[in-house]
Write a protein that holds these residues in place. Structure first.
Motif, PDB file in Angstrom:
ATOM      1  N   ASP A  92       0.829  -1.211   0.000  1.00 52.15           N
ATOM      2  CA  ASP A  92       0.000   0.000   0.000  1.00 52.15           C
ATOM      3  C   ASP A  92       0.860   1.257   0.000  1.00 52.15           C
ATOM      4  N   GLU A  97      -1.200   4.021  -2.427  1.00 49.19           N
ATOM      5  CA  GLU A  97      -2.646   3.863  -2.308  1.00 49.19           C
ATOM      6  C   GLU A  97      -2.986   3.372  -0.903  1.00 49.19           C
ATOM      7  N   HIS A  99      -4.804   2.110   2.183  1.00 50.91           N
ATOM      8  CA  HIS A  99      -6.095   1.432   2.273  1.00 50.91           C
ATOM      9  C   HIS A  99      -6.917   2.055   3.392  1.00 50.91           C
ATOM     10  N   ASP A 149     -12.295  -5.255   1.457  1.00 52.78           N
ATOM     11  CA  ASP A 149     -11.033  -4.751   0.911  1.00 52.78           C
ATOM     12  C   ASP A 149     -11.261  -3.736  -0.208  1.00 52.78           C
ATOM     13  N   ARG A 150     -11.637  -4.211  -1.383  1.00 53.58           N
ATOM     14  CA  ARG A 150     -11.922  -3.393  -2.570  1.00 53.58           C
ATOM     15  C   ARG A 150     -10.715  -2.649  -3.116  1.00 53.58           C
ATOM     16  N   SER A 151      -9.506  -3.054  -2.760  1.00 50.66           N
ATOM     17  CA  SER A 151      -8.316  -2.394  -3.300  1.00 50.66           C
ATOM     18  C   SER A 151      -7.726  -3.237  -4.421  1.00 50.66           C
ATOM     19  N   ARG A 152      -7.149  -2.568  -5.412  1.00 54.29           N
ATOM     20  CA  ARG A 152      -6.515  -3.290  -6.513  1.00 54.29           C
ATOM     21  C   ARG A 152      -5.305  -4.081  -6.037  1.00 54.29           C
ATOM     22  N   SER A 153      -4.543  -3.489  -5.113  1.00 54.61           N
ATOM     23  CA  SER A 153      -3.372  -4.191  -4.585  1.00 54.61           C
ATOM     24  C   SER A 153      -3.798  -5.435  -3.812  1.00 54.61           C
TER      25      SER A 153
END
Length: 225
Positions: A92, A97, A99, A149-153
């Motif tokens: 992150d 980005e 989180h 979560d919803r994060s690309r990483s």
């Protein structure tokens, strides 16, 4: 003179275990240890579910745990949990980005509960065939990522973790370390990558939440300076 004689402000209180430790290296060690024991605990509980359902079978000579699990499973899962939990917040930061989605312990605990539920479904719920089970667990795992979560990483790391963990499992089964009943994806079950994906997301969220304490300490120190 009045300004010079003024007493410096008292330091603000910090988070639980991290409050007395400000070294970044020591923080990593503490977080790694906490993540390791969380991984060990989850491994014992989840492996017990799998063995009770006869999903995984270990040779009798390696049954040494009180939970009928091979001795090496909890330490390996604990080590993997520590690596994953430390890797997520690190990625992150490097990607720029941070989180911020559902960053509270209540959300993390719900994520753990859903992960245990997915494992329970893989071991206890009867499906007509493995394809239905795999599709159901895949949907549940992606739903877990979307909910917590919803994060690309997070999604990318979850995919990578699922691939590597499944590959390692294939190699272990191929070398006779243990086996799966009714394998349908080479030597393992086709739903196994879904479990690894959900596990990666879960441990990543725990690692992110633990890392928040270090960020709070750094922010407070910067504010004091």
């Amino acid at each position: 003179m009045a300004e010079n004689d003024a007493k410096p402000p008292l330091p603000k209180k910090c988070g639980p275990y991290i409050s007395s430790v400000t070294s970044h290296g020591m923080n990593l060690v503490i977080r790694g240890i906490v993540l390791f024991f969380i991984g060990v605990f989850l491994a014992l509980v989840l492996n017990l579910l799998q063995i009770q359902r006869n999903v995984t079978l270990f040779p009798p000579d390696v049954i040494t745990s009180i939970f009928s699990s091979a001795w090496w499973v909890p330490p390996c899962c604990g080590t993997a949990s520590a690596v994953i939990g430390l890797l997520y917040p690190c990625m992150d930061r490097h990607l720029g980005e941070p989180h911020k989605f559902k960053r509270e312990w209540s959300s993390v605990m719900r994520c753990v509960a859903v992960f245990v539920g997915i494992n329970h479904a893989s071991a206890k719920v009867d499906f007509a065939n493995n394809i239905q089970l795999s599709l159901t667990l895949a949907a549940l795992s992606i739903g877990l990522w979307w909910t917590f979560d919803r994060s690309r990483s997070g999604f990318g790391l979850g995919i990578g973790i699922a691939f590597l963990a499944t590959l390692v499992s294939q190699l272990l089964v191929y070398n006779g370390v243990y086996q799966y009943t009714s394998p349908d994806f080479l030597y393992v079950r086709s739903w196994l990558p879904c479990i690894f994906f959900a596990g990666g997301i879960t441990m990543g969220n725990i690692g992110r939440q633990l890392a928040m304490y270090e960020c709070k300490v750094i922010a407070e120190k910067s504010h004091e300076d």
